[in-house]
Motif scaffolding. Structure first.
Motif, PDB file in Angstrom:
ATOM      1  N   GLY A 466       0.712  -1.138  -0.077  1.00 45.24           N
ATOM      2  CA  GLY A 466      -0.049  -0.158  -0.161  1.00 45.24           C
ATOM      3  C   GLY A 466       0.861   1.277   0.045  1.00 45.24           C
ATOM      4  O   GLY A 466       2.093   1.330  -0.315  1.00 45.24           O
ATOM      5  N   ALA A 467      -0.074   2.436   0.476  1.00 48.19           N
ATOM      6  CA  ALA A 467       0.786   3.572   0.427  1.00 48.19           C
ATOM      7  C   ALA A 467       0.218   4.618   1.552  1.00 48.19           C
ATOM      8  O   ALA A 467      -0.886   4.359   1.885  1.00 48.19           O
ATOM      9  CB  ALA A 467       0.630   4.461  -1.000  1.00 48.19           C
ATOM     10  N   LEU A 468       1.036   5.466   1.928  1.00 48.62           N
ATOM     11  CA  LEU A 468       0.630   6.513   3.071  1.00 48.62           C
ATOM     12  C   LEU A 468       0.762   7.990   2.475  1.00 48.62           C
ATOM     13  O   LEU A 468       1.903   8.114   1.858  1.00 48.62           O
ATOM     14  CB  LEU A 468       1.482   6.372   4.199  1.00 48.62           C
ATOM     15  N   GLY A 469      -0.037   8.779   2.484  1.00 48.85           N
ATOM     16  CA  GLY A 469      -0.101  10.160   1.838  1.00 48.85           C
ATOM     17  C   GLY A 469      -0.135  11.114   3.029  1.00 48.85           C
ATOM     18  O   GLY A 469      -1.197  10.733   3.785  1.00 48.85           O
ATOM     19  N   PHE A 470       0.359  12.349   2.953  1.00 47.00           N
ATOM     20  CA  PHE A 470       0.178  13.299   3.785  1.00 47.00           C
ATOM     21  C   PHE A 470       0.579  14.575   3.377  1.00 47.00           C
ATOM     22  O   PHE A 470       1.473  14.813   2.728  1.00 47.00           O
ATOM     23  CB  PHE A 470       0.804  12.843   5.115  1.00 47.00           C
ATOM     24  N   THR A 471       0.098  15.603   4.182  1.00 50.88           N
ATOM     25  CA  THR A 471       0.584  16.992   3.972  1.00 50.88           C
ATOM     26  C   THR A 471       1.438  17.396   5.279  1.00 50.88           C
ATOM     27  O   THR A 471       1.292  16.671   6.110  1.00 50.88           O
ATOM     28  CB  THR A 471      -0.526  17.876   3.754  1.00 50.88           C
ATOM     29  N   THR A 472       2.068  18.350   5.353  1.00 45.85           N
ATOM     30  CA  THR A 472       3.001  18.750   6.270  1.00 45.85           C
ATOM     31  C   THR A 472       3.374  20.049   6.331  1.00 45.85           C
ATOM     32  O   THR A 472       3.568  20.706   5.139  1.00 45.85           O
ATOM     33  CB  THR A 472       4.324  17.886   6.270  1.00 45.85           C
ATOM     34  N   GLN A 474       6.154  21.013   7.301  1.00 47.94           N
ATOM     35  CA  GLN A 474       7.819  21.155   7.122  1.00 47.94           C
ATOM     36  C   GLN A 474       7.853  21.349   5.530  1.00 47.94           C
ATOM     37  O   GLN A 474       9.027  21.562   5.082  1.00 47.94           O
ATOM     38  CB  GLN A 474       8.388  19.555   7.521  1.00 47.94           C
ATOM     39  N   ALA A 475       6.642  21.041   4.773  1.00 48.99           N
ATOM     40  CA  ALA A 475       6.844  21.449   3.210  1.00 48.99           C
ATOM     41  C   ALA A 475       5.643  21.942   3.030  1.00 48.99           C
ATOM     42  O   ALA A 475       4.898  21.281   2.282  1.00 48.99           O
ATOM     43  CB  ALA A 475       7.165  20.093   2.401  1.00 48.99           C
ATOM     44  N   PRO A 476       5.172  23.272   3.089  1.00 46.63           N
ATOM     45  CA  PRO A 476       3.794  23.756   3.023  1.00 46.63           C
ATOM     46  C   PRO A 476       3.437  23.889   1.891  1.00 46.63           C
ATOM     47  O   PRO A 476       4.058  24.009   0.702  1.00 46.63           O
ATOM     48  CB  PRO A 476       3.882  25.280   3.696  1.00 46.63           C
ATOM     49  N   GLY A 477       1.966  23.203   1.412  1.00 42.16           N
ATOM     50  CA  GLY A 477       1.681  23.199   0.174  1.00 42.16           C
ATOM     51  C   GLY A 477       1.870  21.969  -0.650  1.00 42.16           C
ATOM     52  O   GLY A 477       1.572  21.857  -1.865  1.00 42.16           O
ATOM     53  N   ARG A 478       2.952  21.107  -0.116  1.00 34.18           N
ATOM     54  CA  ARG A 478       3.359  19.923  -0.905  1.00 34.18           C
ATOM     55  C   ARG A 478       2.514  18.640  -0.217  1.00 34.18           C
ATOM     56  O   ARG A 478       2.239  18.813   0.771  1.00 34.18           O
ATOM     57  CB  ARG A 478       4.773  19.795  -0.874  1.00 34.18           C
ATOM     58  N   VAL A 479       2.846  17.710  -1.031  1.00 32.76           N
ATOM     59  CA  VAL A 479       2.138  16.121  -0.644  1.00 32.76           C
ATOM     60  C   VAL A 479       3.374  15.385  -0.686  1.00 32.76           C
ATOM     61  O   VAL A 479       4.048  15.112  -1.348  1.00 32.76           O
ATOM     62  CB  VAL A 479       1.090  15.942  -1.458  1.00 32.76           C
ATOM     63  N   VAL A 480       3.593  14.646   0.548  1.00 33.59           N
ATOM     64  CA  VAL A 480       4.406  13.407   0.584  1.00 33.59           C
ATOM     65  C   VAL A 480       3.761  12.212   0.483  1.00 33.59           C
ATOM     66  O   VAL A 480       2.790  11.949   1.271  1.00 33.59           O
ATOM     67  CB  VAL A 480       5.367  13.320   1.903  1.00 33.59           C
ATOM     68  N   ALA A 557       4.914  12.776   9.248  1.00 30.20           N
ATOM     69  CA  ALA A 557       4.580  14.344   8.757  1.00 30.20           C
ATOM     70  C   ALA A 557       5.560  15.424   9.291  1.00 30.20           C
ATOM     71  O   ALA A 557       5.777  16.356   8.705  1.00 30.20           O
ATOM     72  CB  ALA A 557       3.159  14.630   9.068  1.00 30.20           C
ATOM     73  N   ARG A 558       6.045  14.939  10.575  1.00 31.72           N
ATOM     74  CA  ARG A 558       6.827  15.988  11.030  1.00 31.72           C
ATOM     75  C   ARG A 558       8.042  15.880  10.404  1.00 31.72           C
ATOM     76  O   ARG A 558       8.979  16.947  10.423  1.00 31.72           O
ATOM     77  CB  ARG A 558       7.248  15.406  12.586  1.00 31.72           C
ATOM     78  N   PHE A 559       8.609  15.006   9.666  1.00 35.29           N
ATOM     79  CA  PHE A 559       9.774  15.179   9.072  1.00 35.29           C
ATOM     80  C   PHE A 559       9.799  15.849   7.651  1.00 35.29           C
ATOM     81  O   PHE A 559      10.616  16.324   7.315  1.00 35.29           O
ATOM     82  CB  PHE A 559      10.488  13.466   8.709  1.00 35.29           C
ATOM     83  N   GLY A 560       8.224  15.469   7.196  1.00 39.29           N
ATOM     84  CA  GLY A 560       8.150  16.283   5.939  1.00 39.29           C
ATOM     85  C   GLY A 560       9.354  16.129   4.675  1.00 39.29           C
ATOM     86  O   GLY A 560       9.426  14.809   4.293  1.00 39.29           O
ATOM     87  N   SER A 561       9.656  16.989   3.973  1.00 37.80           N
ATOM     88  CA  SER A 561      10.547  16.837   3.038  1.00 37.80           C
ATOM     89  C   SER A 561      11.751  16.218   3.516  1.00 37.80           C
ATOM     90  O   SER A 561      12.759  15.986   2.275  1.00 37.80           O
ATOM     91  CB  SER A 561      10.743  18.111   2.141  1.00 37.80           C
ATOM     92  N   GLN A 562      12.263  16.274   4.571  1.00 38.41           N
ATOM     93  CA  GLN A 562      13.506  15.441   4.896  1.00 38.41           C
ATOM     94  C   GLN A 562      13.306  14.120   4.564  1.00 38.41           C
ATOM     95  O   GLN A 562      14.497  13.334   4.672  1.00 38.41           O
ATOM     96  CB  GLN A 562      13.832  15.789   6.473  1.00 38.41           C
TER      97      GLN A 562
END
Length: 567
Positions: A466-472, A474-480, A557-562
């Motif tokens: 599967g997959a996990l998706g979230f906004t954060t 730490q990268a406003p406006g982006r989806v990880v 989400a706390r790590f975001g784009s890291q």
């Protein structure tokens, strides 16, 4: 006025005496900078009520000032001060009298039996019990009266709640004022972001801060070798102490005890009341711990003349408690002169309307498809050993799924680091391999951005399918998105976009659980009780897919784009 005691707390009743001029009684008087105070000291003045116990340090040269937007509207007007003086002299009735309580004087640590007279949203006087009257009264006999808590460092987006729902959760726990960091709100909403945060019609007072850490708090939060960075974040965590509410918060976070203040931590552990209990458990006296959570953060931001103490001309933000630093919520919370909560229950509704401009802020490219999630091309990496860089998630010990009815266990030591791995390769590209705990990660930019998708590898998540998706934030406006299959990653990305932001768990093309955060892609528009349930659902669904991180979506989400690094 009298008060009837019921099983639900105090009930206000009509006063038996006719209004009019009351006998003169000595009282503490509100301070007006334009009118000199009385020259004859009154025997009823609270000891050291307006004496600073610690002088504020001088501002270091070159340090920008800290600003609090909205603080100028908190002071009493000349007309309000004039009425407060009349009430203090016994010429008029107060709007509300908190009678016979044991007032905690946070300035010097004493406890005195006093009445607190409230006019509008301010304290007019603090007098001998029974000396002056009011239109309504609240019986506090045998209980402590202390200032409401001041939170000097909350990031509203961490809580996942709208300001109105945050008020329903925090005010019954004794918090009256938040000094909010607006960085993420500005990044997504411009100037309207902080205005939204500070514009709630609920009793919770939200002031927007700027300029980093206040100079007056530097001695409380940073040691001789410490330094502060943008937004007030500390660069040297080893220099922390706990001499103020902010220093206490930072010390707790450094020790992995305070968490990120999401709705889960706030609902199960508490807010500043929890920090006060921890301080008392660590050896501080209850009154000293209360001072750190009220007067000191107010003084650090130059608000001690209007917040943080039970004294004339201060805002009438009060708690009535049976025991200091108790685990039970306050018996009564008064916010801005009005009774706002009783025994952990808010006495107000959240009637704030969600602004239309705050929705629909997450927009992905219309051309996004499953092929957009193809892994790095090893031919372009150009390393002879066939390795590429990946992000390793090193999570601290903790339960995968906390029981819904139990407080969460803090996560300590969680972090990310870049490692080199030899990936599983298919058709020249690195692919996810659940048997080796390697998943693909995609950081998706806004529609029209120069880089619409950044693809890499991550390990340590434990996701087997599967997959996990979230906004954060730490990268406003982006989806990880983290996943094992490209089509599930696409479904997760589109689901997050459709919700306007939030957390989603996808397996075999189906959304298994979701927690929508449609306001700026970071905050929910639902009641906090519903958000609590949605978070538990996504955590459970993620664990069912093999994710072994504690509180999976919030941790990621706390790590975001890291979570992404180039190959």
């Amino acid at each position: 006025m009298n008060v009837a005691r019921t099983s639900h707390g105090p009930r206000l009743m009509s006063t038996p005496h006719p209004p009019g001029r009351l006998p003169q009684a000595a009282a503490t008087h509100p301070v007006n900078p334009h009118v000199p105070p009385p020259q004859t000291p009154s025997p009823q003045v609270m000891p050291s009520a307006d004496r600073p116990d610690v002088p504020a340090p001088a501002r270091p040269a070159g340090r920008p000032p800290v600003r609090l937007f909205g603080a100028d509207r908190l002071r009493a007007s000349d007309a309000q001060l004039a009425r407060m003086r009349r009430v203090a002299r016994g010429e008029e009735d107060a709007d509300l009298v908190v009678r016979g309580g044991l007032v905690v004087v946070v300035q010097d640590g004493s406890v005195v039996s006093r009445d607190v007279l409230i006019v509008g949203r301010h304290i007019a006087a603090v007098t001998r019990p029974g000396a002056l009257g009011g239109r309504r009264s609240l019986d506090a006999a045998g209980r402590y009266v202390l200032p409401a808590y001041v939170d000097p460092g909350l990031r509203i987006e961490d809580t996942l709640l709208s300001p109105g729902e945050l008020a329903r959760l925090l005010v019954p726990r004794g918090t009256g004022t938040l000094l909010a960091d607006p960085t993420a709100l500005i990044a997504l909403g411009g100037i309207r972001g902080p205005e939204f945060a500070a514009g709630s019609g609920t009793p919770l007072r939200v002031l927007i801060r700027s300029g980093g850490t206040p100079d007056a708090a530097l001695s409380d939060t940073v040691g001789p070798t410490g330094s502060t960075g943008a937004g007030g974040e500390l660069a040297g965590m080893s220099t922390l102490d706990a001499d103020s509410a902010e220093g206490l918060r930072r010390a707790l976070e450094a020790a992995g005890l305070a968490g990120s203040r999401t709705v889960t931590e706030l609902a199960y552990q508490g807010h500043i009341d929890h920090d006060v209990r921890l301080a008392v458990g660590g050896g501080a006296s209850p009154i000293d711990a209360i001072r750190r959570a009220t007067l000191l953060p107010a003084r650090a931001y130059g608000l001690d003349s209007i917040l943080g103490a039970v004294a004339p001309a201060r805002l009438a933000d009060l708690q009535v408690v049976s025991t200091l630093a108790d685990t039970a919520p306050p018996d009564v919370v008064v916010a801005g002169g009005r009774i706002a909560a009783e025994h952990g229950r808010p006495l107000f509704d959240n009637l704030d309307a969600a602004p239309d401009w705050a929705a629909g802020r997450i927009q992905l490219p219309v051309t996004l498809h499953a092929g957009s999630f193809a892994g790095p091309d090893l031919a372009r990496v150009g390393r002879g050993d066939g390795s590429i860089a990946a992000v390793s998630i090193d999570a601290g010990a903790g339960p995968t799924i906390p029981p819904v009815a139990a407080p969460p266990v803090p996560v300590s030591g969680a972090g990310v680091r870049v490692v080199r791995v030899v990936p599983t390769v298919r058709e020249g590209r690195a692919v996810a391999d659940a048997t080796r705990d390697l998943q693909k990660v995609a950081v998706l930019g806004r529609a029209g951005g120069p880089e619409t998708a950044e693809i890499g590898l991550v390990r340590g998540c434990g996701l087997s399918r599967g997959a996990l998706g979230f906004t954060t934030a730490q990268a406003p406006g982006r989806v990880v998105v983290i996943g094992t299959r490209d089509d599930d990653m696409l479904t997760a990305a589109r689901a997050v976009e459709g919700m306007g932001g939030g957390f989603v768990v996808v397996d075999q093309g189906w959304v298994r659980a979701a927690c929508p955060l449609p306001l700026l892609g970071l905050l929910s528009d639902a009641p906090w009780e519903a958000v609590l349930g949605e978070l538990a659902a996504v955590d459970t669904a993620a664990a069912d897919l093999g994710c072994r991180l504690p509180f999976p979506l919030r941790t990621l989400a706390r790590f975001g784009s890291q979570l992404h690094t180039g190959p």
